[in-house]
Design a protein around this motif. Structure first.
Motif, PDB file in Angstrom:
ATOM      1  N   LEU A 143      -5.517  -4.842  -1.041  1.00  0.00           N
ATOM      2  CA  LEU A 143      -7.206  -4.558  -1.834  1.00  0.00           C
ATOM      3  C   LEU A 143      -8.000  -4.480  -0.992  1.00  0.00           C
ATOM      4  N   LEU A 144      -7.885  -3.656   0.375  1.00  0.00           N
ATOM      5  CA  LEU A 144      -9.162  -3.903   1.558  1.00  0.00           C
ATOM      6  C   LEU A 144      -8.915  -2.830   2.281  1.00  0.00           C
ATOM      7  N   PRO A 145      -9.456  -2.002   2.599  1.00  0.00           N
ATOM      8  CA  PRO A 145      -9.753  -1.138   3.320  1.00  0.00           C
ATOM      9  C   PRO A 145      -8.288  -0.726   4.103  1.00  0.00           C
ATOM     10  N   SER A 146      -7.841   0.702   4.734  1.00  0.00           N
ATOM     11  CA  SER A 146      -6.209   0.818   5.719  1.00  0.00           C
ATOM     12  C   SER A 146      -7.451   0.840   6.560  1.00  0.00           C
ATOM     13  N   PRO A 147      -6.427   0.754   7.165  1.00  0.00           N
ATOM     14  CA  PRO A 147      -5.347   0.398   8.037  1.00  0.00           C
ATOM     15  C   PRO A 147      -5.733  -1.070   8.577  1.00  0.00           C
ATOM     16  N   THR A 148      -5.021  -2.306   7.966  1.00  0.00           N
ATOM     17  CA  THR A 148      -4.929  -3.233   8.460  1.00  0.00           C
ATOM     18  C   THR A 148      -3.732  -3.934   8.370  1.00  0.00           C
TER      19      THR A 148
ATOM     20  N   GLU B  67       1.040  -1.383  -0.182  1.00  0.00           N
ATOM     21  CA  GLU B  67      -0.021   0.113   0.069  1.00  0.00           C
ATOM     22  C   GLU B  67       0.899   1.186  -0.362  1.00  0.00           C
ATOM     23  N   TYR B  68       0.351   2.219  -0.590  1.00  0.00           N
ATOM     24  CA  TYR B  68       1.106   3.535  -0.940  1.00  0.00           C
ATOM     25  C   TYR B  68       1.744   4.028   0.752  1.00  0.00           C
ATOM     26  N   ASP B  69       0.917   3.748   1.569  1.00  0.00           N
ATOM     27  CA  ASP B  69       0.614   4.738   2.502  1.00  0.00           C
ATOM     28  C   ASP B  69       2.375   3.719   3.415  1.00  0.00           C
ATOM     29  N   GLN B  70       2.030   2.549   3.558  1.00  0.00           N
ATOM     30  CA  GLN B  70       3.614   1.802   3.698  1.00  0.00           C
ATOM     31  C   GLN B  70       4.585   1.843   3.455  1.00  0.00           C
ATOM     32  N   ILE B  71       4.430   1.879   1.320  1.00  0.00           N
ATOM     33  CA  ILE B  71       5.570   2.513   0.689  1.00  0.00           C
ATOM     34  C   ILE B  71       6.768   3.943   1.293  1.00  0.00           C
ATOM     35  N   ALA B  72       5.555   5.080   1.746  1.00  0.00           N
ATOM     36  CA  ALA B  72       6.233   6.176   2.336  1.00  0.00           C
ATOM     37  C   ALA B  72       6.496   6.118   3.852  1.00  0.00           C
ATOM     38  N   ARG B  73       5.690   5.400   4.214  1.00  0.00           N
ATOM     39  CA  ARG B  73       6.510   4.810   5.433  1.00  0.00           C
ATOM     40  C   ARG B  73       8.096   4.222   5.697  1.00  0.00           C
ATOM     41  N   ALA B  74       8.122   3.641   4.491  1.00  0.00           N
ATOM     42  CA  ALA B  74       9.581   2.908   4.552  1.00  0.00           C
ATOM     43  C   ALA B  74      10.162   4.373   4.435  1.00  0.00           C
ATOM     44  N   MET B  75      10.227   4.953   3.641  1.00  0.00           N
ATOM     45  CA  MET B  75      10.768   6.174   2.452  1.00  0.00           C
ATOM     46  C   MET B  75      11.130   6.937   3.568  1.00  0.00           C
TER      47      MET B  75
ATOM     48  N   GLU C 242       7.775  -9.917 -16.074  1.00  0.00           N
ATOM     49  CA  GLU C 242       8.260  -9.159 -15.458  1.00  0.00           C
ATOM     50  C   GLU C 242       7.168  -8.869 -14.373  1.00  0.00           C
ATOM     51  N   SER C 243       7.139  -8.388 -13.298  1.00  0.00           N
ATOM     52  CA  SER C 243       5.887  -8.232 -12.390  1.00  0.00           C
ATOM     53  C   SER C 243       6.494  -7.602 -10.855  1.00  0.00           C
ATOM     54  N   GLY C 244       5.676  -6.951  -9.691  1.00  0.00           N
ATOM     55  CA  GLY C 244       6.041  -6.842  -8.976  1.00  0.00           C
ATOM     56  C   GLY C 244       6.455  -4.748  -9.088  1.00  0.00           C
ATOM     57  N   GLY C 245       6.694  -4.484  -7.975  1.00  0.00           N
ATOM     58  CA  GLY C 245       7.727  -3.338  -7.874  1.00  0.00           C
ATOM     59  C   GLY C 245       6.097  -2.223  -8.068  1.00  0.00           C
ATOM     60  N   GLY C 246       5.163  -2.696  -8.409  1.00  0.00           N
ATOM     61  CA  GLY C 246       3.742  -1.388  -8.738  1.00  0.00           C
ATOM     62  C   GLY C 246       2.620  -1.860  -8.486  1.00  0.00           C
ATOM     63  N   ARG C 247       2.312  -3.185  -7.654  1.00  0.00           N
ATOM     64  CA  ARG C 247       1.408  -3.491  -7.143  1.00  0.00           C
ATOM     65  C   ARG C 247       0.427  -2.118  -6.708  1.00  0.00           C
TER      66      ARG C 247
ATOM     67  N   LEU D 117      10.548  -2.362  -2.997  1.00  0.00           N
ATOM     68  CA  LEU D 117      10.314  -3.824  -4.099  1.00  0.00           C
ATOM     69  C   LEU D 117       9.306  -4.826  -3.289  1.00  0.00           C
ATOM     70  N   VAL D 118       8.088  -5.433  -4.622  1.00  0.00           N
ATOM     71  CA  VAL D 118       6.346  -5.224  -3.499  1.00  0.00           C
ATOM     72  C   VAL D 118       6.586  -6.895  -4.180  1.00  0.00           C
ATOM     73  N   LYS D 119       6.643  -8.464  -3.390  1.00  0.00           N
ATOM     74  CA  LYS D 119       6.887  -9.018  -3.460  1.00  0.00           C
ATOM     75  C   LYS D 119       5.434  -9.494  -4.235  1.00  0.00           C
ATOM     76  N   PRO D 120       4.722 -10.225  -5.184  1.00  0.00           N
ATOM     77  CA  PRO D 120       5.984 -11.374  -5.818  1.00  0.00           C
ATOM     78  C   PRO D 120       6.630 -10.870  -7.186  1.00  0.00           C
ATOM     79  N   PHE D 121       7.760 -10.598  -7.189  1.00  0.00           N
ATOM     80  CA  PHE D 121       9.167  -9.819  -7.975  1.00  0.00           C
ATOM     81  C   PHE D 121       9.249 -10.581  -8.587  1.00  0.00           C
ATOM     82  N   THR D 122       9.774 -10.441  -9.966  1.00  0.00           N
ATOM     83  CA  THR D 122      11.053 -11.835 -10.572  1.00  0.00           C
ATOM     84  C   THR D 122      12.036 -11.582 -10.464  1.00  0.00           C
ATOM     85  N   ALA D 123      13.046 -12.010 -10.929  1.00  0.00           N
ATOM     86  CA  ALA D 123      14.387 -11.277 -11.095  1.00  0.00           C
ATOM     87  C   ALA D 123      15.215  -9.918 -11.610  1.00  0.00           C
TER      88      ALA D 123
END
Lengths: 144, 164
Positions: free
Chosen positions: B103-108, A86-94, A139-144, A102-108
């Motif tokens: 896909l779900l509402p936050s926060p979880t 989720e965007y807010d999680q990415i923002a917190r980490a950054m 190709e996948s991951g990184g942008g879900r 990089l979001v799982k699942p990801f390819t090499a």
């Protein structure tokens, strides 16, 4: 390149370590954030840490915050590799001091692309060949 | 409440599984299961707690679990310990669960994976099956399920009302 892979799943540590080994990296592993901090304190500082978020004992976000409190570890590049997409999680980490995400699942290939952006991997051509051997997928991951 | 339910559909779950399999299990070659192994299943779950409550569950026939672990660890199936297998399928449910969570509402929050018995419809948590997908080799498909814990949602709603 020297790298530290921090994930509570041995399977994921193995996948990441294999990918990094293809790039010629020397890889150490840690099963949670606390062990990772001990590794950093005990040995030479790696160039890169790939860090999961959800781990027992010490989670990845706490590890990033703790690592960033140490000025002598400033040169350590940190990439979160996690299911927390989720965007807010990415923002917190950054905000805590991670350089990439990089979001799982990801390819090499997706991993190599991120490392290339960070200046830690070579051309995409070699990476793609290696990635096909490791993941065999599209190709996948990184942008879900 | 209903909008969150609609966000987790059979289609969205299948799309997540397709992405996970493509990333980690593309090299997996279907193997014919031995009849005596067919009956054994391994189930791993992650719990989602917060603005939405429920579980993401993967149930593997034993041969499929070993093949998945072998593919992820690049080990021969005979070289794997039970711990290896549980770790590998635990990571798979963690990844599927994390993508369902997005896909779900936050926060979880997502729990750590747990090897468990199959979840059931009835119980204190009022589990309701939202999506179910069989994926992988046709002879040993992995079954993914997303459950909503409606009673836990209700409890959280009541607590929220009391707090207000």
């Amino acid at each position: 390149m020297r790298a530290l892979v921090v994930d509570d799943s041995r399977t994921m540590r193995s996948i990441l370590s294999r990918s990094l080994a293809v790039l010629g990296a020397e890889v150490e592993e840690a099963e949670d954030g606390a062990v990772a901090l001990s590794r950093l304190e005990a040995g030479a500082l790696p160039d890169l840490a790939l860090v999961d978020w959800n781990m027992p004992v010490m989670d990845g976000l706490t590890f990033v915050r703790e690592a960033r409190r140490r000025p002598e570890w400033r040169s350590l590049t940190i990439m979160m590799v996690t299911t927390e997409g989720e965007y807010d999680q990415i923002a917190r980490a950054m905000a805590a001091g991670a350089h990439e995400y990089l979001v799982k699942p990801f390819t090499a290939e997706a991993l190599f692309d991120k490392l290339e952006l960070l200046g830690l991997a070579g051309s995409a051509d070699g990476s793609n060949d290696a990635g096909a051997n490791l993941a065999g997928g599209e190709e996948s991951g990184g942008g879900r | 409440m209903s909008s969150a339910t609609e966000l987790v559909s059979t289609e969205s779950l299948e799309e997540i599984l397709q992405e996970v399999w493509s990333a980690y299990l593309a090299a997996l070659e279907p193997g014919a299961p031995r009849p005596d192994e067919r009956v054994h299943e391994l189930t791993v779950t992650v719990a989602v707690r917060g603005a939405w409550n429920g579980y993401v569950e993967l149930t593997f026939p034993q041969p499929a679990a070993r093949l998945a672990a072998a593919a992820m660890l690049l080990f021969g199936a005979d070289e794997l310990s039970e711990r290896d297998v549980q770790d590998a399928i635990g990571e798979l449910v963690n990844i599927v669960g994390g993508n369902v969570k997005s896909l779900l509402p936050s926060p979880t929050k997502l729990s750590l994976p747990a090897v468990t018995t199959r979840l059931e419809h009835d119980g204190d948590e009022g589990l309701r099956l939202l999506a179910e997908v069989a994926y992988g080799p046709s002879d040993t498909p992995v079954v993914a399920r997303v459950w909503r814990a409606t009673a836990v949602d209700g409890q959280e709603g009541q607590e929220g009302q009391q707090a207000q």
